[in-house]
Design a protein around this motif. Sequence first.
Motif, PDB file in Angstrom:
ATOM      1  N   ALA A  80       0.852  -1.206   0.000  1.00 16.48           N
ATOM      2  CA  ALA A  80       0.000   0.000   0.000  1.00 16.48           C
ATOM      3  C   ALA A  80       0.881   1.246   0.000  1.00 16.48           C
ATOM      4  CB  ALA A  80      -0.920  -0.008   1.214  1.00 16.48           C
ATOM      5  N   ARG A  81       1.915   1.231   0.815  1.00 13.87           N
ATOM      6  CA  ARG A  81       2.857   2.353   0.844  1.00 13.87           C
ATOM      7  C   ARG A  81       3.616   2.446  -0.487  1.00 13.87           C
ATOM      8  NH1 ARG A  81       3.261   6.497   3.793  1.00 13.87           N
ATOM      9  NH2 ARG A  81       3.700   5.550   5.804  1.00 13.87           N
ATOM     10  N   HIS A  82       4.061   1.287  -0.969  1.00 14.28           N
ATOM     11  CA  HIS A  82       4.921   1.254  -2.154  1.00 14.28           C
ATOM     12  C   HIS A  82       4.198   1.760  -3.412  1.00 14.28           C
ATOM     13  CE1 HIS A  82       8.411  -0.014  -4.339  1.00 14.28           C
ATOM     14  NE2 HIS A  82       7.735  -0.846  -5.104  1.00 14.28           N
ATOM     15  N   LEU A  83       2.907   1.451  -3.511  1.00 12.48           N
ATOM     16  CA  LEU A  83       2.178   1.765  -4.751  1.00 12.48           C
ATOM     17  C   LEU A  83       1.329   3.027  -4.641  1.00 12.48           C
ATOM     18  CD1 LEU A  83       1.130  -1.871  -5.768  1.00 12.48           C
ATOM     19  CD2 LEU A  83       2.972  -0.479  -6.742  1.00 12.48           C
ATOM     20  N   ALA A  84       1.385   3.681  -3.487  1.00 11.62           N
ATOM     21  CA  ALA A  84       0.510   4.843  -3.272  1.00 11.62           C
ATOM     22  C   ALA A  84       0.787   5.971  -4.264  1.00 11.62           C
ATOM     23  CB  ALA A  84       0.663   5.353  -1.838  1.00 11.62           C
ATOM     24  N   ALA A  85       2.044   6.122  -4.669  1.00 12.68           N
ATOM     25  CA  ALA A  85       2.377   7.217  -5.599  1.00 12.68           C
ATOM     26  C   ALA A  85       1.604   7.073  -6.904  1.00 12.68           C
ATOM     27  CB  ALA A  85       3.878   7.228  -5.865  1.00 12.68           C
ATOM     28  N   ARG A  86       1.242   5.825  -7.240  1.00 13.70           N
ATOM     29  CA  ARG A  86       0.470   5.591  -8.469  1.00 13.70           C
ATOM     30  C   ARG A  86      -1.032   5.507  -8.185  1.00 13.70           C
ATOM     31  NH1 ARG A  86       3.360   0.420 -10.501  1.00 13.70           N
ATOM     32  NH2 ARG A  86       1.612   0.436 -11.966  1.00 13.70           N
ATOM     33  N   ARG A  87      -1.408   5.860  -6.962  1.00 18.47           N
ATOM     34  CA  ARG A  87      -2.829   5.831  -6.568  1.00 18.47           C
ATOM     35  C   ARG A  87      -3.417   4.429  -6.664  1.00 18.47           C
ATOM     36  NH1 ARG A  87      -5.030  10.437  -3.890  1.00 18.47           N
ATOM     37  NH2 ARG A  87      -3.204  11.753  -3.956  1.00 18.47           N
ATOM     38  N   ILE A  88      -2.549   3.438  -6.546  1.00 20.00           N
ATOM     39  CA  ILE A  88      -3.026   2.046  -6.487  1.00 20.00           C
ATOM     40  C   ILE A  88      -3.271   1.732  -5.012  1.00 20.00           C
ATOM     41  CG2 ILE A  88      -2.375  -0.381  -6.813  1.00 20.00           C
ATOM     42  CD1 ILE A  88      -0.598   0.618  -9.185  1.00 20.00           C
ATOM     43  N   THR A  89      -4.457   1.272  -4.670  1.00 19.79           N
ATOM     44  CA  THR A  89      -4.740   0.920  -3.274  1.00 19.79           C
ATOM     45  C   THR A  89      -4.569  -0.583  -3.075  1.00 19.79           C
ATOM     46  OG1 THR A  89      -7.121   0.540  -3.530  1.00 19.79           O
ATOM     47  CG2 THR A  89      -6.419   2.819  -3.126  1.00 19.79           C
ATOM     48  N   VAL A  90      -4.146  -0.936  -1.873  1.00 15.56           N
ATOM     49  CA  VAL A  90      -3.920  -2.348  -1.532  1.00 15.56           C
ATOM     50  C   VAL A  90      -4.551  -2.609  -0.175  1.00 15.56           C
ATOM     51  CG1 VAL A  90      -2.213  -4.198  -1.400  1.00 15.56           C
ATOM     52  CG2 VAL A  90      -1.648  -2.101  -2.659  1.00 15.56           C
TER      53      VAL A  90
ATOM     54  N   ALA B  16     -13.012  -2.142  -4.914  1.00 13.67           N
ATOM     55  CA  ALA B  16     -12.525  -2.057  -6.300  1.00 13.67           C
ATOM     56  C   ALA B  16     -12.977  -0.780  -7.002  1.00 13.67           C
ATOM     57  CB  ALA B  16     -13.002  -3.273  -7.083  1.00 13.67           C
ATOM     58  N   THR B  17     -13.958  -0.101  -6.447  1.00 14.64           N
ATOM     59  CA  THR B  17     -14.516   1.070  -7.138  1.00 14.64           C
ATOM     60  C   THR B  17     -13.759   2.354  -6.799  1.00 14.64           C
ATOM     61  OG1 THR B  17     -16.069   1.636  -5.373  1.00 14.64           O
ATOM     62  CG2 THR B  17     -16.850   0.085  -7.067  1.00 14.64           C
ATOM     63  N   GLU B  18     -14.057   3.367  -7.572  1.00 13.64           N
ATOM     64  CA  GLU B  18     -13.487   4.700  -7.345  1.00 13.64           C
ATOM     65  C   GLU B  18     -13.935   5.255  -5.981  1.00 13.64           C
ATOM     66  OE1 GLU B  18     -11.238   6.346  -8.697  1.00 13.64           O
ATOM     67  OE2 GLU B  18     -11.582   8.415  -8.013  1.00 13.64           O
ATOM     68  N   ASP B  19     -15.139   4.847  -5.536  1.00 16.89           N
ATOM     69  CA  ASP B  19     -15.644   5.329  -4.238  1.00 16.89           C
ATOM     70  C   ASP B  19     -14.701   4.990  -3.087  1.00 16.89           C
ATOM     71  OD1 ASP B  19     -17.884   6.216  -5.528  1.00 16.89           O
ATOM     72  OD2 ASP B  19     -19.131   4.494  -4.985  1.00 16.89           O
ATOM     73  N   ALA B  20     -13.893   3.940  -3.247  1.00 15.35           N
ATOM     74  CA  ALA B  20     -13.014   3.482  -2.157  1.00 15.35           C
ATOM     75  C   ALA B  20     -11.585   4.003  -2.314  1.00 15.35           C
ATOM     76  CB  ALA B  20     -13.013   1.960  -2.101  1.00 15.35           C
ATOM     77  N   ARG B  21     -11.408   5.060  -3.111  1.00  8.60           N
ATOM     78  CA  ARG B  21     -10.055   5.521  -3.433  1.00  8.60           C
ATOM     79  C   ARG B  21      -9.242   5.980  -2.223  1.00  8.60           C
ATOM     80  NH1 ARG B  21     -13.814   9.031  -5.060  1.00  8.60           N
ATOM     81  NH2 ARG B  21     -13.829  11.105  -4.135  1.00  8.60           N
ATOM     82  N   TRP B  22      -9.901   6.309  -1.111  1.00 11.29           N
ATOM     83  CA  TRP B  22      -9.193   6.852   0.046  1.00 11.29           C
ATOM     84  C   TRP B  22      -8.886   5.779   1.096  1.00 11.29           C
ATOM     85  CZ3 TRP B  22      -6.468  10.792  -0.748  1.00 11.29           C
ATOM     86  CH2 TRP B  22      -5.999  11.605   0.291  1.00 11.29           C
ATOM     87  N   ILE B  23      -9.142   4.518   0.744  1.00 12.39           N
ATOM     88  CA  ILE B  23      -8.841   3.420   1.679  1.00 12.39           C
ATOM     89  C   ILE B  23      -7.647   2.655   1.134  1.00 12.39           C
ATOM     90  CG2 ILE B  23      -9.679   1.296   2.755  1.00 12.39           C
ATOM     91  CD1 ILE B  23     -12.536   2.248   2.246  1.00 12.39           C
ATOM     92  N   THR B  24      -6.557   2.638   1.859  1.00  8.86           N
ATOM     93  CA  THR B  24      -5.435   1.785   1.448  1.00  8.86           C
ATOM     94  C   THR B  24      -4.671   1.300   2.673  1.00  8.86           C
ATOM     95  OG1 THR B  24      -3.693   1.484  -0.193  1.00  8.86           O
ATOM     96  CG2 THR B  24      -3.620   3.560   1.051  1.00  8.86           C
ATOM     97  N   GLY B  25      -4.125   0.095   2.544  1.00  6.83           N
ATOM     98  CA  GLY B  25      -3.384  -0.521   3.652  1.00  6.83           C
ATOM     99  C   GLY B  25      -4.288  -0.968   4.787  1.00  6.83           C
ATOM    100  N   ALA B  26      -5.586  -1.077   4.510  1.00  7.53           N
ATOM    101  CA  ALA B  26      -6.536  -1.373   5.585  1.00  7.53           C
ATOM    102  C   ALA B  26      -6.809  -2.873   5.714  1.00  7.53           C
ATOM    103  CB  ALA B  26      -7.858  -0.643   5.336  1.00  7.53           C
ATOM    104  N   PHE B  27      -7.147  -3.249   6.940  1.00  8.61           N
ATOM    105  CA  PHE B  27      -7.649  -4.593   7.232  1.00  8.61           C
ATOM    106  C   PHE B  27      -9.151  -4.439   7.398  1.00  8.61           C
ATOM    107  CE2 PHE B  27      -9.246  -7.582  10.391  1.00  8.61           C
ATOM    108  CZ  PHE B  27      -8.704  -8.795   9.992  1.00  8.61           C
ATOM    109  N   ILE B  28      -9.922  -4.972   6.464  1.00  8.85           N
ATOM    110  CA  ILE B  28     -11.380  -4.815   6.526  1.00  8.85           C
ATOM    111  C   ILE B  28     -11.985  -6.105   7.080  1.00  8.85           C
ATOM    112  CG2 ILE B  28     -13.480  -4.246   5.241  1.00  8.85           C
ATOM    113  CD1 ILE B  28     -11.497  -2.062   4.742  1.00  8.85           C
TER     114      ILE B  28
END
Length: 255
Positions: free
Chosen positions: A177-187, A234-246
């Motif tokens: 999540a940290r590594h790919l954040a610059a590309r706005r890829i969420t993990v 997977a949607t654009e709506d979740a763009r602000w969630i990354t590195g989370a345990f859901i």
Amino acid sequence: MGKLDGKTALVTGASRGIGRATAQRLAEEGALVAVHYASNDEAAAETVALIEKDGGRAFAVRAELGVPGDVHELFLGLERGLRERTGATTLDIVVNNAAAQTAAGLAPEDVTPEDFDRLMAVNAKAPFFIVQRASSSLADGGRIINISSGVTRVANPEQLAYSMSKGALEQLSLHMARHLAARRITVNTVAPGITDNGSPVFDIPEAVEAMSQLSAFKQVAKADDVANVVAFLATEDARWITGAFIDASGGTLLG
Ligand code: NDP
């Protein structure tokens, strides 16, 4: 118009259970879905047929994970399928869902090195190298969703080795999540509790009743209870969630 129109997705272990439901949900939102599986050709074909019947687009990709050359084999089929249908190999969404399990009631003393290696190879090593291989073809703003288990948050000695493999998978989410954040890829990690995956135990009322007691809702999950959470991420709506345990365990982790 679907929330994933024009997107491409890989769902590992999508021939059955949570993976199938996830593939169906992503396709319902408009994604072209690669339905990955190990060996059950019939079940994978059925997932593709169910998606197409609902007007979606999908294709099957067979590759056993946890064996030498596994990720290469997977990407050969994946990229061939994508190229045939889109003219490119761009991937937007990766769902690492396939997993090896251990037999119920396996005490830590009885886990063999072979059991341990297999769990790690399928549940942790394969997702790591899938993400490594995918990251060059993942579009900016892409999504990686790793399916763990609530069992990483509660002690269950009979699932120790499996839980260790899922714990490793969760680390993949955190650090990538940290590594790919610059590309706005969420993990992110999604952790189901007991979920009806169509296996015979879910036809035994007493077993279902006992398993239901673990959830705060006193039910076992349906596969699409989990798939809906994955589809949201997977949607654009979740763009602000990354590195989370859901926690998608229906409150099982509330104790
Ligand atoms: P299922 O057992 O129903 O399906 C497993 C899927 O993974 C199938 O598509 C299978 O392919 C594929 N698969 C299994 N092993 C391999 C392998 N070595 N290489 C490639 N593909 C493989 O899974 P569930 O729906 O039960 O579980 C999905 C995810 O959710 C897993 O990560 C699991 O750990 C997690 N989970 C599930 C829970 C549950 O109660 N169901 C609870 C907590 C977490 P094929 O059909 O060809 O065999």
